[in-house]
Write an enzyme that holds these catalytic residues in place. Structure first.
Site, mmCIF file in Angstrom:
data_model
loop_
_atom_site.group_PDB
_atom_site.id
_atom_site.type_symbol
_atom_site.label_atom_id
_atom_site.label_comp_id
_atom_site.label_asym_id
_atom_site.label_seq_id
_atom_site.Cartn_x
_atom_site.Cartn_y
_atom_site.Cartn_z
ATOM 1 N N CYS A 175 8.492 3.394 2.982
ATOM 2 C CA CYS A 175 8.668 3.556 4.439
ATOM 3 C C CYS A 175 7.553 2.907 5.241
ATOM 4 O O CYS A 175 6.792 3.608 5.858
ATOM 5 C CB CYS A 175 8.750 4.997 4.834
ATOM 6 S SG CYS A 175 10.165 5.825 4.144
ATOM 7 N N HIS B 117 18.165 6.366 9.869
ATOM 8 C CA HIS B 117 17.257 7.179 10.685
ATOM 9 C C HIS B 117 17.647 7.150 12.158
ATOM 10 O O HIS B 117 17.333 8.075 12.905
ATOM 11 C CB HIS B 117 15.813 6.691 10.497
ATOM 12 C CG HIS B 117 15.242 7.070 9.166
ATOM 13 N ND1 HIS B 117 14.969 8.374 8.830
ATOM 14 C CD2 HIS B 117 14.930 6.334 8.082
ATOM 15 C CE1 HIS B 117 14.489 8.417 7.598
ATOM 16 N NE2 HIS B 117 14.463 7.178 7.115
ATOM 17 N N GLU C 76 0.844 -1.170 0.000
ATOM 18 C CA GLU C 76 0.000 0.000 0.000
ATOM 19 C C GLU C 76 0.880 1.221 0.000
ATOM 20 O O GLU C 76 1.700 1.401 0.884
ATOM 21 C CB GLU C 76 -0.831 0.037 1.267
ATOM 22 C CG GLU C 76 -2.080 -0.764 1.159
ATOM 23 C CD GLU C 76 -2.503 -1.247 2.501
ATOM 24 O OE1 GLU C 76 -2.625 -0.410 3.394
ATOM 25 O OE2 GLU C 76 -2.687 -2.462 2.648
ATOM 26 N N ARG D 230 20.964 7.564 -0.026
ATOM 27 C CA ARG D 230 20.159 8.242 -1.032
ATOM 28 C C ARG D 230 20.297 9.751 -0.966
ATOM 29 O O ARG D 230 19.645 10.458 -1.708
ATOM 30 C CB ARG D 230 18.691 7.845 -0.883
ATOM 31 C CG ARG D 230 18.475 6.435 -1.324
ATOM 32 C CD ARG D 230 17.149 5.850 -0.945
ATOM 33 N NE ARG D 230 17.176 4.425 -1.271
ATOM 34 C CZ ARG D 230 17.832 3.507 -0.556
ATOM 35 N NH1 ARG D 230 18.425 3.861 0.573
ATOM 36 N NH2 ARG D 230 17.862 2.264 -0.936
ATOM 37 N N SER E 12 14.595 10.900 -0.258
ATOM 38 C CA SER E 12 13.691 10.657 -1.376
ATOM 39 C C SER E 12 12.565 11.678 -1.447
ATOM 40 O O SER E 12 11.923 11.790 -2.485
ATOM 41 C CB SER E 12 13.148 9.227 -1.345
ATOM 42 O OG SER E 12 14.214 8.329 -1.574
ATOM 43 N N CYS F 52 13.225 5.296 -2.691
ATOM 44 C CA CYS F 52 12.943 4.569 -1.460
ATOM 45 C C CYS F 52 11.956 5.419 -0.693
ATOM 46 O O CYS F 52 12.337 6.238 0.107
ATOM 47 C CB CYS F 52 14.242 4.396 -0.686
ATOM 48 S SG CYS F 52 14.089 3.343 0.760
ATOM 49 N N CYS G 94 11.725 2.780 8.141
ATOM 50 C CA CYS G 94 12.028 2.214 6.843
ATOM 51 C C CYS G 94 12.881 0.983 7.049
ATOM 52 O O CYS G 94 13.844 1.014 7.801
ATOM 53 C CB CYS G 94 12.788 3.255 6.029
ATOM 54 S SG CYS G 94 13.590 2.580 4.584
ATOM 55 N N CYS H 32 16.461 1.514 5.277
ATOM 56 C CA CYS H 32 17.330 2.593 5.775
ATOM 57 C C CYS H 32 17.282 2.662 7.298
ATOM 58 O O CYS H 32 17.237 3.752 7.866
ATOM 59 C CB CYS H 32 16.914 3.938 5.207
ATOM 60 S SG CYS H 32 16.279 3.874 3.538
#
Lengths: 566, 176
Positions: free
Chosen positions: A548, A68, A14, A478, A501, A545, A61, A64
């Site tokens: 998330c 974070h 989704e 990224r 992103s 990306c 995510c 990643c």
């Protein structure tokens, strides 16, 4: 008559990236990039303990995670003006470098290679010719007739069993595929070998971070890796040497395989050094700090505008006011209530979904701007900002890459070709070579510092009464990531993550300036609207990306076509 | 080195998508296993699932599975079930990619011999919401399914006399 193409893999997960392009005469005239999932994850952090924010942010995510976590502890440390011990920087830097090396390798071989490499064509290759070709480019021991023959045999067995379907996301036989069967075989062989190196660098993250993918060793104020060279249970010499061995081995793969593959593919698809440029304003933040207070770094940061490498504004510390003041986000074309452009400290996240309307609101992604301008972030930004500043390590690898690709192509390549689809791949590889070298350096810095008897890893954070603002940036795989936190009496009042992103995949802003994905697609050729391989090439070059992210299997495979050409 | 992996997949911040991690932690709290088994909360690894499956004897994946059934309905699939489905094109590295992972490993001759998916039909995967009641009710059964899958592979599973109570700060979010 123009054709409208939607690339939308919406069914399995989704919320995802949806790309719409208008094609006329075989060329993209207009493009829209849309994030299909609300990602107001920051709201979860309101009212929580700032020391624990990183535990939640690393769950934003799945790809990643560490990224974070790092940005979060840096933001809180910035709010408290808390310096951390040298060892903590070095350990974090090793995790950052290993994670990024891993991410860049995975991006090229697992996500992008099939945009350029025709798996089926490799079946026609002569393994001896492939080995001869490879030996002229690299000393990699895996480039031999026996290995190539084995890969070819496996592939043939696969095709005969009708199992090739796993590569159905590749567009084999597409007119835009152009490598010789031998180069295709070489690339497939490396694609399969990359897996082991993906695993090796991941092990570095696991050893230092305690676990992977969700590291356990961070703390606001430092790290939780107790250091005692004589203790089996802590970070000791045996573990340090294990880390070194893994890093050295990965470096060999990066320099002898990844570097060569990107140069060769770059040379053989030279026209893709002319498409896909788009936004040529670039933003990167410095990373891999070498001192306790975050004022000197091994990776360069700064901004440059209009692709002009002669004028660059450096970003040079963890509290650089130039960065802090200039970041804003616009919601003019995003599904949030209102039409503002605000600084992250002042933002609010109030979703308001309306339908998809390309000329009005069409994305869940906000549009970040720097001093009101659209910026491209990512390895390309870091490499260009480094070149513009005369950063030695950047120059070394960029020159080597351009020379090698130029030699294969029989031409001279300058940094100007980097403003392109393949330029982004080249820059990611250049950055990966830099990281591999720097990981070795930071390993030595850590070992030497511990050798001097310094085992400090943590400075206790103290939260004063009242309100503090902090931002933490990190040059993630990224691109520029920043977390912004407002702390009130020791708890989080506001939290915003401005992720790479969103800089690149964001929609138009209040002045109708398209985002980097949108701008980069304009002018791309599209040979077959039903198979818009060229669109995917350019979008993949950014390493998108954005989901998330959730993970739900759909075993019954009720997927509908992801590509609609109207 | 572990040859059997129990992988919990899903995002703990996204409602029922937390099911995989919740189940593997619940298993870990109540049972212990030998060094040949590794229990991993793998989150949403996308393309990064490959290293966890390469060369494994057996992989037990706990995940939400959309099959149009009533929320909370448990299900079980094997490698063959997964491989029968065609993969889709990838736009980002997040795409679950179970099929591509297994396919790549088959091509390498390094695919796990056995894959069992212990699944459940989700009700919702929305940000910041706890597990829905039917999915929360399915956690216990999924833990039992993991135990059974390990035992069926001839692996020993011991019940802990005192369950672990580890520091798991994100848990209030899903248990709330």
């Amino acid at each position: 008559m123009s054709t409208h193409i939607t690339v939308d893999p919406i069914t399995r997960i989704e919320g995802h990236l949806r790309i719409d392009v208008e094609v006329d005469g075989g060329v993209v005239k207009k493009a829209w990039s849309s994030g299909q999932m609300f990602r107001g994850i920051e709201k979860i952090l309101e009212g929580r303990d700032p020391r624990e924010a990183w535990l939640f942010t690393q769950r934003f995510c799945g790809v990643c995670t560490t990224v974070h976590a790092i940005a979060s502890v840096r933001a809180v440390e910035n709010a408290l003006q808390l310096a951390i011990p040298k060892n903590a920087h070095y350990i974090r830097n090793l995790i950052v470098a290993a994670h990024a090396m891993h991410d860049h390798i995975v991006h090229f071989y697992q996500l992008s290679a099939l945009d350029w490499v025709d798996v089926v064509s490799a079946l026609k290759a002569d393994p001896a010719k492939a080995a001869a070709l490879a030996s002229g480019l690299s000393e990699w021991p895996g480039n031999n007739v026996k290995q190539f023959q084995a890969v070819k045999d496996r592939l043939a067995g696969f095709v005969n069993n009708g199992q090739l379907g796993i590569f159905a996301n590749g567009y084999w036989g597409h007119p835009a595929m152009r490598l010789s069967p031998e180069v295709n075989l070489l690339a497939v062989s490396h694609y399969l070998e990359a897996l082991d190196y993906q695993r090796k660098v991941n092990q570095v993250v696991a050893i230092l971070g305690g676990k992977t993918p969700h590291i356990q060793n961070l703390a606001v104020g430092g790290v939780a890796n107790a250091i005692n060279l004589d203790n089996q249970a802590t970070l000791n010499m045996a573990r340090l040497y294990q880390v070194k061995e893994l890093l050295d081995s990965a470096r060999q793969f990066i320099e002898q395989v990844y570097f060569v593959d990107v140069c060769a593919i770059g040379a053989m698809y030279a026209e893709w050094l002319t498409y896909g440029g788009g936004v040529t304003n670039y933003l990167a933040v410095p990373d891999l700090p070498t001192d306790a207070t975050g004022r000197s770094f091994d990776l360069p940061g700064g901004t440059l505008f209009g692709g002009d490498l002669s004028t660059v504004t450096p970003i040079s510390s963890f509290d650089d006011p130039y960065f802090q003041k200039n970041v804003t986000e616009s919601i003019a074309h995003a599904w949030y209530d209102g039409d503002w452009q605000r600084h992250p400290y002042e933002e609010e996240t109030v979703p308001k979904y309306t339908k998809y309307e390309g000329d009005r609101k069409y994305s869940w992604i906000k549009a970040p701007r720097f001093d009101g301008r659209v910026m491209q972030v990512g390895p390309l930004a870091q490499v260009l900002v480094g070149l513009a500043q005369g950063h030695e390590l950047t120059k070394k690898w960029a020159v080597k890459a351009l020379d090698t690709a130029g030699r294969v192509a029989g031409t001279t390549l300058t940094p100007a070709v980097l403003h392109s689809t393949l330029g982004r791949h080249a820059a990611r590889m250049i950055r990966c070579c830099m990281l591999a070298e720097l990981a070795g350096k930071h390993w030595s810095l850590l070992a030497e510092n511990i050798g001097r008897g310094d085992t400090d890893i943590f400075n206790e954070p103290v939260f004063p009464k009242g309100e503090q603002h902090g931002f933490g940036f990190h040059e993630a795989p990224r691109g520029t990531l920043s977390h912004w936190v407002v702390i009130q009496d020791g708890t989080i009042r506001n939290y915003q993550a401005v992720v790479p992103s969103t800089w690149n995949a964001g929609p138009r802003d209040g002045r109708d300036q398209p985002g980097p994905y949108e701008a980069s697609l304009v002018g791309n050729p599209v040979a077959d609207p039903e198979l818009p391989l060229e669109v995917l090439r350019t979008v993949h070059s950014f390493d998108p990306c954005i989901a998330c992210a959730i993970h739900t299997l759909d075993v019954h495979g009720t997927e509908v076509a992801r590509v609609r050409a109207l | 080195m572990a040859r059997t992996f129990v992988l919990g997949l899903g995002n703990v911040l996204m409602g029922d998508d937390a099911f995989g991690p919740v189940v593997v932690h619940a298993f870990d709290d109540r049972y212990s296993v030998g060094p040949e088994v590794e229990i991993v909360d793998l989150g949403t690894p996308g393309l990064d699932m490959t290293p966890w499956m390469a060369d494994a004897e057996r992989v037990i994946v706990v995940d939400t599975v959309r099959a149009g059934r009533r929320p909370g309905t448990p299900c079980r699939y094997t490698k063959d079930d997964v491989m029968r489905q065609p993969p889709g094109p990838r736009v980002g590295p997040h795409d679950p990619g179970m099929r591509e992972t297994l396919g790549t490993l088959e091509l390498l001759g390094r695919a796990p011999r056995e894959v069992v998916i212990v699944g459940i039909e989700p009700a919702h995967t929305e940000l910041g919401r706890p597990l829905s009641p039917p999915v929360a009710a399915g956690v216990h059964g999924a833990v039992a399914a993991v135990v059974a899958a390990l035992q069926a592979g001839g692996l020993e599973v011991w019940r802990r006399s005192v369950p672990l109570e580890p520091d798991r700060r994100w848990q209030p979010l899903v248990a709330r």
